[in-house]
Scaffold this active site. Structure first.
Site, short mmCIF file in Angstrom:
data_model
loop_
_atom_site.label_atom_id
_atom_site.label_comp_id
_atom_site.label_asym_id
_atom_site.label_seq_id
_atom_site.Cartn_x
_atom_site.Cartn_y
_atom_site.Cartn_z
N HIS A 96 0.85 -1.19 0.00
CA HIS A 96 0.00 0.00 0.00
C HIS A 96 0.89 1.24 0.00
O HIS A 96 1.95 1.27 0.62
CB HIS A 96 -0.92 -0.01 1.22
CG HIS A 96 -2.01 1.01 1.15
ND1 HIS A 96 -1.79 2.34 1.46
CD2 HIS A 96 -3.32 0.92 0.78
CE1 HIS A 96 -2.92 3.01 1.29
NE2 HIS A 96 -3.86 2.17 0.88
N SER A 212 -9.86 7.56 -3.49
CA SER A 212 -11.04 8.42 -3.33
C SER A 212 -12.28 7.83 -4.01
O SER A 212 -13.03 8.54 -4.69
CB SER A 212 -10.76 9.84 -3.86
OG SER A 212 -9.73 10.46 -3.11
#
Length: 253
Positions: A96, A212
């Site tokens: 990540h 997002s």
């Protein structure tokens, strides 16, 4: 309709107390999840066991957020893959951008991938570029280099069941979102890279988009030919909102 089952993963990151996480898991469990979607949540390590007790027997699956590159032993503060395996948790997020930002290199991630494969865990392997790379038009070469350095030398027969998550760093938690077309462009190149390594896996392995993601843009991203799912951050902390995102993965001809 795509042959690959959509995979929607909610990454809780370092959020919620254990009590809050358990309550969130209970709220998610109350929601109906279609068999046409694989729905996963990734709580913090401290939450994994109590959340597992909540969702066991439901349609929800679990993922860990990271794991050590080492076997169990004298590594204070680390979490071994054997511990994740022992809880029968199938997935682990590796690479990540936030973990890479803390210094995790492609070389270290290769070791983590090898450990995960050795233990039968399925990595959700993240790759993605920052804004400067994006603005210079070097996204594809940057992402493919991440893949090659971390995964390229690992035999492809070990890759079965793993997932790839393209997460442009400039779109994580910023409110900015790559367009559906941008997500498709990168996902297509990732699939081409996989296909060159192993043609069969190029058709089988799923590629996610993260950055997002919200209920109002989830469907348009998921409709892209080579995008097979979503890695969701902040929106996964709201049960109703995340339920809508999971529902966006249901397609009918």
């Amino acid at each position: 309709m795509k042959k690959r089952i959509p995979f929607i993963c909610g990454n809780w990151k370092m959020n919620t107390t254990v009590e809050e996480g358990v309550n969130l898991a209970k709220a998610l469990k109350e929601q109906t999840v279609s068999e046409e979607v694989e729905a996963v949540i990734a709580p913090s390590f401290l939450h994994l066991y109590p959340v597992k007790e909540v969702v066991d027997g439901s349609s929800w699956k679990l993922s860990a957020q990271d794991m050590s590159s080492e076997e169990m032993g004298a590594h204070t503060g680390e979490v071994a893959g054997e511990m994740i395996q022992g809880l029968e948790i199938p997935y682990v997020i590796l690479g990540h951008s936030e973990a890479r930002g803390r210094g995790q290199s492609n070389e270290l991630l290769k070791k983590k991938l090898e450990r995960a494969f050795a233990l039968g865990l399925k990595p959700i392997f993240c790759i993605g570029e920052d804004e400067s790379v994006y603005e210079e038009g070097e996204t594809i070469s940057f992402v493919l280099n991440q893949l090659e350095e971390s995964l390229g030398s690992i035999p492809t027969e070990k890759w079965k069941g793993m997932l790839f998550a393209y997460e442009p760093i400039w779109a994580i938690g910023t409110g900015k979102t790559a367009s559906a077309e941008d997500a498709q462009k990168v996902a297509k190149e990732i699939r081409r890279w996989i296909h060159e390594k192993n043609g069969k896996l190029g058709e089988e392995l799923r590629i996610l988009y993260g950055g997002s993601v919200k209920s109002d843009n989830a469907r348009s991203i998921l409709e892209q030919e080579d995008v097979d799912g979503l890695l969701v951050g902040g929106a996964s902390l709201k049960a109703e909102e995340f339920g809508k995102i999971v529902g966006a993965g249901v397609f009918h001809e």
